[in-house]
Design an enzyme around this catalytic site. Structure first.
Site, PDB file in Angstrom:
ATOM      1  N   HIS A 189      23.623  -5.386  13.004  1.00 49.34           N
ATOM      2  CA  HIS A 189      24.527  -4.345  13.534  1.00 49.34           C
ATOM      3  C   HIS A 189      25.553  -3.943  12.460  1.00 49.34           C
ATOM      4  O   HIS A 189      26.762  -4.150  12.617  1.00 49.34           O
ATOM      5  CB  HIS A 189      25.228  -4.915  14.772  1.00 49.34           C
ATOM      6  CG  HIS A 189      25.839  -3.893  15.663  1.00 49.34           C
ATOM      7  ND1 HIS A 189      26.686  -2.915  15.208  1.00 49.34           N
ATOM      8  CD2 HIS A 189      25.710  -3.694  17.000  1.00 49.34           C
ATOM      9  CE1 HIS A 189      27.061  -2.169  16.232  1.00 49.34           C
ATOM     10  NE2 HIS A 189      26.485  -2.617  17.324  1.00 49.34           N
ATOM     11  N   GLU A 294      21.803   0.444  11.883  1.00 50.40           N
ATOM     12  CA  GLU A 294      21.468  -0.936  12.250  1.00 50.40           C
ATOM     13  C   GLU A 294      19.951  -1.100  12.265  1.00 50.40           C
ATOM     14  O   GLU A 294      19.291  -0.627  13.182  1.00 50.40           O
ATOM     15  CB  GLU A 294      22.036  -1.233  13.643  1.00 50.40           C
ATOM     16  CG  GLU A 294      23.459  -0.730  13.860  1.00 50.40           C
ATOM     17  CD  GLU A 294      23.848  -0.641  15.349  1.00 50.40           C
ATOM     18  OE1 GLU A 294      23.228  -1.311  16.186  1.00 50.40           O
ATOM     19  OE2 GLU A 294      24.777   0.120  15.667  1.00 50.40           O
TER      20      GLU A 294
HETATM   21  O1  LIG Z   1      30.429  -3.526  21.893  1.00 48.20           O
HETATM   22  P1  LIG Z   1      29.176  -4.167  21.348  1.00 48.20           P
HETATM   23  O2  LIG Z   1      28.530  -5.137  22.295  1.00 48.20           O
HETATM   24  O3  LIG Z   1      29.418  -4.768  19.992  1.00 48.20           O
HETATM   25  O4  LIG Z   1      28.121  -3.006  21.138  1.00 48.20           O
HETATM   26  C1  LIG Z   1      28.410  -1.886  20.370  1.00 48.20           C
HETATM   27  C2  LIG Z   1      27.261  -0.888  20.363  1.00 48.20           C
HETATM   28  O5  LIG Z   1      26.161  -1.466  19.703  1.00 48.20           O
HETATM   29  C3  LIG Z   1      25.080  -0.549  19.481  1.00 48.20           C
HETATM   30  O6  LIG Z   1      24.088  -1.193  18.757  1.00 48.20           O
HETATM   31  C4  LIG Z   1      24.550  -0.104  20.814  1.00 48.20           C
HETATM   32  O7  LIG Z   1      23.490   0.824  20.623  1.00 48.20           O
HETATM   33  C5  LIG Z   1      25.671   0.531  21.604  1.00 48.20           C
HETATM   34  O8  LIG Z   1      25.181   0.924  22.879  1.00 48.20           O
HETATM   35  C6  LIG Z   1      26.827  -0.442  21.759  1.00 48.20           C
HETATM   36  O9  LIG Z   1      27.902   0.209  22.416  1.00 48.20           O
END
Ligand SMILES: O=P(O)(O)OC[C@H]1O[C@@H](O)[C@H](O)[C@@H](O)[C@@H]1O
Length: 320
Positions: A189, A294
């Protein structure tokens, strides 16, 4: 790009130490991190919590490539907002019921578990002395009681972070160490730091199908070769035929993100309202200086039988 034969087996001992790189473990408890610096000044920092890369500096240490929220929790209590959180064994909210991951939290447990530092080693190319590989490991014994209950499977993860002059490589090895098969998803991510989101284009996705999570959660096709950000974007691009997705600023290449043995890529920018709504996202207008590209395997599931190993990751070039 990745030498599969020479990957360390899950939780095995690291190879010999790397010349030319300084590697230190700094901080205490949940804030402990590994900091590696090349003699030419480039550096990487990896928090043991989540094996989250929180800083990657290239250009002799002058250019920070990762966006990190000013309110990111770096104490080991909560997944880090920024850097490169590791998503495993499920991406997004898990399937409501009927899947082995159904009781896990969003994005799984890897980003919120403390990993072991397995050590530093030479890179595979012995002539390339100015680089260092750091290995991190997580298995069942490193999970919280809740996570172990929710996913009671025997697995071994080794996450390798390799810093070279203008590149960072992050690769995951997943091993099934149990008797039963299991399924997983995996994603890096990554929050890339940019100057101005209004000047960013992302290329290398054309002709690919994506699920638009903002619009209608249905499948669309990326028709042209440039994705721009003028509002919230949350898309899952699936089965991308080409290996490289590029981030350009003002038309100039800024990052090349090269997929290795993974086919999917999520593009995400929360934009104004969603950024404000996240308690750990700061400053409020930080969405202007970040873009998440990501890479991962999130379309369907990867299945590993007893004893099998899977490997996938990314090589990222900072092009400033
Ligand atoms: O707030 P988190 O759990 O770190 O996620 C952040 C984002 O991560 C992304 O990878 C998702 O596609 C989104 O939908 C999500 O909002």
């Amino acid at each position: 790009m990745v030498d599969r034969a020479n990957r360390p087996s899950a939780l095995s001992a690291p190879k010999a130490s790397a010349p030319g790189a300084q590697v230190d473990i700094v901080g205490q408890g949940g804030s402990q991190k590994v900091v590696a610096t090349l003699s030419s000044g480039e550096s990487v920092e990896v928090l043991l919590f989540g094996a989250t890369v929180t800083s990657w500096k290239s250009n002799g240490g002058q250019t920070e490539n990762l966006w990190l929220s000013e309110k990111a929790d770096l104490t080991g209590s909560k997944a880090v907002r920024g850097g490169i959180p590791v998503v495993f064994p499920v991406f997004g909210p898990p399937p409501k019921s009927g899947h082995a991951t159904s009781s896990l939290p969003q994005h799984g447990f890897a980003r919120a578990s403390r990993w072991d530092f397995l050590g530093k080693s030479d890179t595979e190319d012995a002539s390339e002395t100015n680089s260092v590989k750091l290995d991190f490991g997580l298995d069942k014994s490193g999970l919280s009681e809740d996570a172990r209950k929710a996913w009671p499977l025997d697995f071994g993860l080794v996450y390798s972070v390799t810093l070279s002059k203008g590149t960072l490589q992050t690769v995951m090895t997943v091993r099934n160490e149990g008797e039963e098969s299991f399924e997983f998803q995996f994603l890096l991510h990554s929050y890339w730091k940019i100057q101005d989101i209004s000047k960013v284009t992302v290329t290398g996705l054309s002709g690919t199908e994506y699920v638009d999570k903002v619009l209608d959660a249905t499948t669309h096709q990326q028709k042209d070769n440039s994705l721009k950000f003028t509002g919230e974007v949350d898309r899952v691009y699936k089965a991308i035929p080409q290996d490289t997705t590029s981030i350009l600023e003002d038309g100039k290449p800024r990052f090349d993100v090269i997929r290795d043995n993974v086919k999917d890529t999520v593009t995400w920018n929360p934009w104004i309202e969603k950024a404000k709504a996240m308690g750990d996202f700061s400053p409020d207008d930080g969405y202007k200086t970040m873009v998440c590209i990501e890479i991962g395997a999130v379309d369907g599931w990867q299945k590993l039988e007893k004893g099998e190993v899977w490997e996938g990751g990314q090589l990222v070039k900072s092009l400033l």
